[in-house]
Write an enzyme that holds these catalytic residues in place. Structure first.
Site, PDB file in Angstrom:
ATOM      1  N   LYS A 264      10.182  -9.666 -24.241  1.00 20.95           N
ATOM      2  CA  LYS A 264      10.825  -8.349 -24.208  1.00 20.95           C
ATOM      3  C   LYS A 264      10.035  -7.406 -23.318  1.00 20.95           C
ATOM      4  O   LYS A 264       8.943  -6.966 -23.654  1.00 20.95           O
ATOM      5  CB  LYS A 264      10.912  -7.736 -25.612  1.00 20.95           C
ATOM      6  CG  LYS A 264      11.856  -6.534 -25.600  1.00 20.95           C
ATOM      7  CD  LYS A 264      11.615  -5.534 -26.684  1.00 20.95           C
ATOM      8  CE  LYS A 264      10.549  -4.540 -26.391  1.00 20.95           C
ATOM      9  NZ  LYS A 264      10.796  -3.633 -25.247  1.00 20.95           N
TER      10      LYS A 264
ATOM     11  N   GLY B 238      -0.024  -3.153 -25.577  1.00 24.39           N
ATOM     12  CA  GLY B 238       0.507  -1.793 -25.657  1.00 24.39           C
ATOM     13  C   GLY B 238      -0.450  -0.916 -26.436  1.00 24.39           C
ATOM     14  O   GLY B 238      -1.654  -1.189 -26.497  1.00 24.39           O
ATOM     15  N   SER B 239       0.104   0.104 -27.055  1.00 25.97           N
ATOM     16  CA  SER B 239      -0.747   1.093 -27.724  1.00 25.97           C
ATOM     17  C   SER B 239      -1.309   0.531 -29.038  1.00 25.97           C
ATOM     18  O   SER B 239      -0.700  -0.327 -29.674  1.00 25.97           O
ATOM     19  CB  SER B 239       0.071   2.351 -28.011  1.00 25.97           C
ATOM     20  OG  SER B 239       1.172   2.026 -28.826  1.00 25.97           O
ATOM     21  N   THR B 240      -2.453   1.049 -29.433  1.00 30.55           N
ATOM     22  CA  THR B 240      -3.087   0.633 -30.687  1.00 30.55           C
ATOM     23  C   THR B 240      -2.180   0.965 -31.867  1.00 30.55           C
ATOM     24  O   THR B 240      -2.055   0.184 -32.818  1.00 30.55           O
ATOM     25  CB  THR B 240      -4.471   1.299 -30.817  1.00 30.55           C
ATOM     26  OG1 THR B 240      -5.306   0.740 -29.791  1.00 30.55           O
ATOM     27  CG2 THR B 240      -5.114   1.035 -32.162  1.00 30.55           C
ATOM     28  N   GLU B 241      -1.515   2.102 -31.777  1.00 29.04           N
ATOM     29  CA  GLU B 241      -0.610   2.531 -32.850  1.00 29.04           C
ATOM     30  C   GLU B 241       0.492   1.473 -33.087  1.00 29.04           C
ATOM     31  O   GLU B 241       0.723   1.043 -34.224  1.00 29.04           O
ATOM     32  CB  GLU B 241       0.006   3.842 -32.368  1.00 29.04           C
ATOM     33  CG  GLU B 241       0.862   4.575 -33.302  1.00 29.04           C
ATOM     34  CD  GLU B 241       1.634   5.666 -32.525  1.00 29.04           C
ATOM     35  OE1 GLU B 241       1.269   5.974 -31.370  1.00 29.04           O
ATOM     36  OE2 GLU B 241       2.613   6.163 -33.097  1.00 29.04           O
TER      37      GLU B 241
ATOM     38  N   GLY C 248       0.397  -1.621 -32.026  1.00 33.01           N
ATOM     39  CA  GLY C 248      -0.288  -2.874 -32.377  1.00 33.01           C
ATOM     40  C   GLY C 248      -0.471  -2.997 -33.883  1.00 33.01           C
ATOM     41  O   GLY C 248      -0.290  -4.074 -34.469  1.00 33.01           O
TER      42      GLY C 248
ATOM     43  N   GLU D 149      -3.480  -6.877 -27.316  1.00 33.24           N
ATOM     44  CA  GLU D 149      -4.312  -6.264 -26.275  1.00 33.24           C
ATOM     45  C   GLU D 149      -3.917  -4.796 -26.257  1.00 33.24           C
ATOM     46  O   GLU D 149      -2.816  -4.448 -25.829  1.00 33.24           O
ATOM     47  CB  GLU D 149      -4.047  -6.970 -24.931  1.00 33.24           C
ATOM     48  CG  GLU D 149      -5.201  -6.848 -23.977  1.00 33.24           C
ATOM     49  CD  GLU D 149      -5.004  -5.722 -22.998  1.00 33.24           C
ATOM     50  OE1 GLU D 149      -5.286  -4.564 -23.381  1.00 33.24           O
ATOM     51  OE2 GLU D 149      -4.564  -5.994 -21.867  1.00 33.24           O
TER      52      GLU D 149
ATOM     53  N   CYS E  71      -5.204   0.102 -19.650  1.00 34.52           N
ATOM     54  CA  CYS E  71      -5.859   0.108 -20.961  1.00 34.52           C
ATOM     55  C   CYS E  71      -7.380   0.110 -20.797  1.00 34.52           C
ATOM     56  O   CYS E  71      -8.097   0.535 -21.683  1.00 34.52           O
ATOM     57  CB  CYS E  71      -5.370  -1.059 -21.796  1.00 34.52           C
ATOM     58  SG  CYS E  71      -5.187  -2.540 -20.833  1.00 34.52           S
TER      59      CYS E  71
ATOM     60  N   GLU F 244      -7.173   8.035 -26.348  1.00 36.90           N
ATOM     61  CA  GLU F 244      -6.748   7.456 -25.075  1.00 36.90           C
ATOM     62  C   GLU F 244      -5.671   8.356 -24.456  1.00 36.90           C
ATOM     63  O   GLU F 244      -4.651   8.631 -25.083  1.00 36.90           O
ATOM     64  CB  GLU F 244      -6.182   6.056 -25.308  1.00 36.90           C
ATOM     65  CG  GLU F 244      -5.767   5.381 -24.007  1.00 36.90           C
ATOM     66  CD  GLU F 244      -5.262   3.962 -24.220  1.00 36.90           C
ATOM     67  OE1 GLU F 244      -4.462   3.739 -25.139  1.00 36.90           O
ATOM     68  OE2 GLU F 244      -5.671   3.084 -23.428  1.00 36.90           O
TER      69      GLU F 244
HETATM   70  P1  ADP Z   1       3.383   3.196 -24.924  1.00 37.95           P
HETATM   71  O1  ADP Z   1       3.096   3.959 -26.192  1.00 37.95           O
HETATM   72  O2  ADP Z   1       2.238   3.195 -23.988  1.00 37.95           O
HETATM   73  O3  ADP Z   1       4.712   3.505 -24.310  1.00 37.95           O
HETATM   74  P2  ADP Z   1       4.069   1.014 -26.547  1.00 37.95           P
HETATM   75  O4  ADP Z   1       2.951   0.403 -27.275  1.00 37.95           O
HETATM   76  O5  ADP Z   1       4.979   1.953 -27.288  1.00 37.95           O
HETATM   77  O6  ADP Z   1       3.464   1.691 -25.295  1.00 37.95           O
HETATM   78  O7  ADP Z   1       4.989  -0.088 -25.851  1.00 37.95           O
HETATM   79  C1  ADP Z   1       4.581  -1.319 -25.394  1.00 37.95           C
HETATM   80  C2  ADP Z   1       5.661  -2.320 -25.706  1.00 37.95           C
HETATM   81  O8  ADP Z   1       5.835  -2.363 -27.118  1.00 37.95           O
HETATM   82  C3  ADP Z   1       7.040  -1.996 -25.137  1.00 37.95           C
HETATM   83  O9  ADP Z   1       7.684  -3.215 -24.762  1.00 37.95           O
HETATM   84  C4  ADP Z   1       7.751  -1.372 -26.316  1.00 37.95           C
HETATM   85  O10 ADP Z   1       9.161  -1.501 -26.261  1.00 37.95           O
HETATM   86  C5  ADP Z   1       7.193  -2.184 -27.456  1.00 37.95           C
HETATM   87  N1  ADP Z   1       7.275  -1.524 -28.777  1.00 37.95           N
HETATM   88  C6  ADP Z   1       7.216  -0.209 -29.061  1.00 37.95           C
HETATM   89  N2  ADP Z   1       7.361  -0.001 -30.392  1.00 37.95           N
HETATM   90  C7  ADP Z   1       7.500  -1.211 -30.969  1.00 37.95           C
HETATM   91  C8  ADP Z   1       7.683  -1.671 -32.314  1.00 37.95           C
HETATM   92  N3  ADP Z   1       7.747  -0.838 -33.329  1.00 37.95           N
HETATM   93  N4  ADP Z   1       7.781  -3.006 -32.527  1.00 37.95           N
HETATM   94  C9  ADP Z   1       7.697  -3.884 -31.500  1.00 37.95           C
HETATM   95  N5  ADP Z   1       7.551  -3.508 -30.218  1.00 37.95           N
HETATM   96  C10 ADP Z   1       7.444  -2.193 -29.938  1.00 37.95           C
END
Ligand code: ADP
Length: 501
Positions: A193, A246-249, A251, A268, A302, A401
């Site tokens: 995705k 992606g973001s720690t939140e 993750g 990561e 990152c 960050e």
């Molecule tokens: P940023 O906050 O930097 O935009 P995200 O961590 O939100 O990065 O996004 C990185 C990836 O994780 C994207 O493909 C996004 O669609 C996906 N993503 C965001 N929220 C969720 C979630 N709750 N569950 C699974 N994937 C998610």
């Protein structure tokens, strides 16, 4: 689209962008079951580039079922390691043949300068697939000298199964390659995705995956939002592993959701990497390196060197060099050959980074240069390279960050103090040290709690070199031999040779 850059778009790119976008499921190009779409936006113009299917739980389920079928039966599990390796190599060749097209797609969708996408992102993608093509024939087990008489015992590494891969928007194709190459080399099947901000290069990749000879269902690409498609992939009971960058939140959310079906997880995540310049460094090299450490990809890395520690003796020498470098950066649309920094990826990111700039000012930090969108640019998510000074360890701009072109410059007195300050963060993705003293460099590298330490360099990457985090920057290592751990499981086989006693 701005006329000045529109004329620079290659015909193949224009043709791809204007073509109807569908998702790749089981070797077929399909719409979302709901028929819904969303816009992907050019961050330089704030205008829609294309409509893309808004995949959701039903589409994810179809993709997972296709991946499961492809994993359990059909040609993929019967292909030899050599055939798998050749398909991955072929994919690399096809991407290389279309390098300019991919580079332009990345620039339009993400905002990065075309010069960067052309020289960094796409060549690294090609190299990455070639590197893992080679690993397909080297996924080996071991023989174990057990002390049970008459037994012959060996291990084999088998694929994990169906893997869900959730990709970020900062290096859209490269982050997909980091996850796909190794997964395929090890014989897994994938539901990928891409980020909703940058789905185009993954969809174009899907066309080449077909042409490279991967059987249907081995790689499925579902576009959609994180909260819907991403969450459905993380939740799906028939996904064996989920890999996320992606973001720690997010993750943390993914790890919690994956716990329900005990999926393997690799993460990561974010960073707040310390970049340490000692007084005995080559200061010109260090200043240029420090600027590149934070400004590469507009700070949307990152591992960005967002906390710059400069030894107090040379602080007033190094800071002006960095300010000067910052002010020479040419902001503009990524397709413009003069541009050295493009816009941030999205309005959300633009608001977020500006929110940090406001927080820094409100907490009393000084802005040495930058501080927002320059007046000369009225459209596009541009933020000027920004240097904060006079910061305190507890400030939001030091702790969190930012993921934008914003660096905090902090003076320090001695190596112990700076290593402690460098480690004073929840993150641990990367760190760097600039000094000509080899012992000091290695001592600092040993003490810094980070998955990667660069000495007298920054942002060095290679498909063979593992990358990943300590602490809340995640776990699992991508790239190199280390990544095989994430995409294989170990089987121990005991054989009774019938010769006991
Ligand atoms: P940023 O906050 O930097 O935009 P995200 O961590 O939100 O990065 O996004 C990185 C990836 O994780 C994207 O493909 C996004 O669609 C996906 N993503 C965001 N929220 C969720 C979630 N709750 N569950 C699974 N994937 C998610």
């Amino acid at each position: 689209m701005q006329a000045v850059t529109e004329s620079l778009i290659a015909p193949a790119v224009g043709e791809f962008i204007s073509r109807r976008k569908q998702m790749l499921i089981d070797g077929e190009w399909v719409d979302a079951a709901s028929g819904e779409t969303f816009s992907t936006v050019d961050p330089a113009t704030e205008e829609s580039l294309a409509e893309v299917p808004a995949g959701d739980a039903e589409d994810v389920d179809r993709a997972v079922r296709a991946a499961r079928r492809a994993f359990e039966s059909g040609p993929w599990p019967r292909m030899t390691a050599s055939e798998r390796g050749r398909a991955i190599w072929k994919l690399a060749d096809l991407i290389e043949e279309n390098l300019e097209e991919f580079a332009q797609l990345e620039t339009l969708d993400n905002g990065k300068p075309l010069t960067v996408a052309r020289a960094a992102d796409i060549p690294l993608v090609v190299d990455h697939f070639r590197y893992y093509a080679g690993w397909a024939t080297k996924v080996e087990g071991e023989t174990i000298p057990v002390s049970v008489p008459g037994m012959f015992t060996y291990t084999t590494r088998e694929p994990v199964g169906v893997v869900g891969q959730i990709i970020p928007w900062n290096f859209p194709l490269l982050m997909a390659a980091w996850k796909l190459g190794v997964a395929l080399a090890c014989g897994n099947t994938v539901v990928l995705k891409p980020a909703e901000q940058t789905p185009l290069s993954a969809l174009r990749l899907g066309e080449l995956i077909d042409a490279a000879g991967f059987p249907p269902g081995v790689v499925n690409i579902v576009t959609g939002y994180g909260e819907t498609a991403g969450a459905a992939l993380t939740k799906h009971p028939d996904v064996d592993k989920v890999a996320f960058t992606g973001s720690t939140e997010v993750g943390k959310l993914i790890m919690a959701t994956a716990a329900d079906s005990l999926k393997r997880v690799s993460l990561e995540l974010g960073g707040k990497s310390p970049n340490i310049v000692f007084a005995d460094a080559d200061l010109d090299l260090a200043a240029e390196g420090a600027a590149a450490a934070i400004y590469f990809n507009h700070g949307q890395c990152c591992c960005a060197g967002s906390r710059l520690f400069i030894e107090d003796k040379v602080f007033d020498k190094v800071l002006p060099k960095i300010v000067d470098y910052s002010e020479q950066i040419q902001l503009g649309p990524g397709l413009d050959p003069e541009t050295t920094m493009g816009p941030l990826v999205s309005s959300e990111q633009f608001e977020r980074v500006n929110g940090f700039l406001d927080a820094g000012k409100a907490e009393g930090a000084n802005i040495a240069t930058g501080g927002g969108r320059p007046d000369s640019l009225t459209k596009g998510y541009f933020v000027a390279p920004t240097v904060f000074t006079g910061v305190k360890p507890e400030m939001k701009v030091v702790r969190e960050e930012i993921f934008g072109p914003v660096v905090c410059a902090v003076p320090f007195k001695d190596p112990e103090e700076v290593v402690a300050a460098g480690n004073d963060t929840a993150y641990g993705l990367a760190a760097a040290v600039w000094t000509k003293d080899i012992q000091k460099a290695h001592r600092a590298a040993r003490m810094l709690k980070a998955g990667t330490v660069w000495i007298n360099c920054y942002n060095q990457f290679d498909a063979a070199a593992p990358f990943g985090g300590y602490k809340q920057s995640g776990f699992g290592r991508e790239m190199g031999k280390a990544a095989l751990e994430l995409y294989t499981q170990l089987k121990t086989t005991w054989v009774n040779l019938g010769e006991a006693g």
